[in-house]
Design an enzyme around this catalytic site. Structure first.
Site, PDB file in Angstrom:
ATOM      1  CG  ASP A 121      -2.032  -1.008   1.162  1.00 37.57           C
ATOM      2  OD1 ASP A 121      -2.456  -1.353   0.042  1.00 37.57           O
ATOM      3  OD2 ASP A 121      -2.489  -1.445   2.224  1.00 37.57           O
ATOM      4  CG  ASP A 139      -6.859  -1.265  -1.490  1.00 37.90           C
ATOM      5  OD1 ASP A 139      -7.144  -2.477  -1.612  1.00 37.90           O
ATOM      6  OD2 ASP A 139      -5.900  -0.851  -0.815  1.00 37.90           O
TER       7      ASP A 139
END
Length: 165
Positions: A121, A139
């Site tokens: 991330d 995401d």
């Protein structure tokens, strides 16, 4: 059944989401040290973190079984969505686009999890001392896909109500 009349041709969107996510993750892993952060805007950093759980690091603190659980979950859900795309008509553009984005995002995070054992991330939005959970392009694709499905559901509901009146 003619496959071009189904939702399956929308899978090119899945491929774009999948490869864009993996390329950006590769760039982050190659160019950042873990937890390294570069400020881009007064409310946005690029920060390399590893997520061993799911959204918002859900189940990240468990013994490792969650890796296999989330990979399996992504595969099962993706196959279900592929079935929905197969059953959908090509004219259901909003729904097909939403499904395709969700498949691309889910499979990209599953591939990352299978290769690394975690998800990379790097989008870090914040305000003063408060930071939103760090996330990635997969995401974003999943969330936009879910949003498109919600919009489509409301549009379908409006169509049904106008036909009843």
């Amino acid at each position: 059944m003619n496959l071009s009349k189904t939702g399956l041709p929308f899978l090119w969107i899945s491929a774009v989401a999948f490869f864009t996510d993996l390329i950006t993750k590769l760039a982050v892993v190659k160019n950042f040290s873990l937890y390294e952060s570069i400020n881009i805007l007064p409310f946005f950093n690029l920060t390399y973190v590893r997520n061993h759980g799911a959204a918002f690091s859900f189940l990240a603190d468990h013994a490792g079984w969650q890796k296999y659980f989330f990979i399996l979950l992504a595969l099962v859900v993706s196959f279900m969505i592929l079935f929905f795309l197969y059953k959908n008509q090509a004219t259901q553009k909003l729904q097909n686009t939403g499904y395709a984005l969700m498949v691309g995002g889910a499979l990209a995070n599953a591939a990352d999890r299978a290769y690394h054992g975690f998800v990379v991330d790097f989008f870090d939005f914040y305000w003063q001392q408060w930071h939103y959970p760090v996330f990635n392009i997969a995401d974003v694709a999943i969330c936009i896909g879910a949003g498109l499905l919600a919009i489509d559901a409301f549009k379908q509901n409006d169509k049904k109500e106008s036909k009843q009146n």
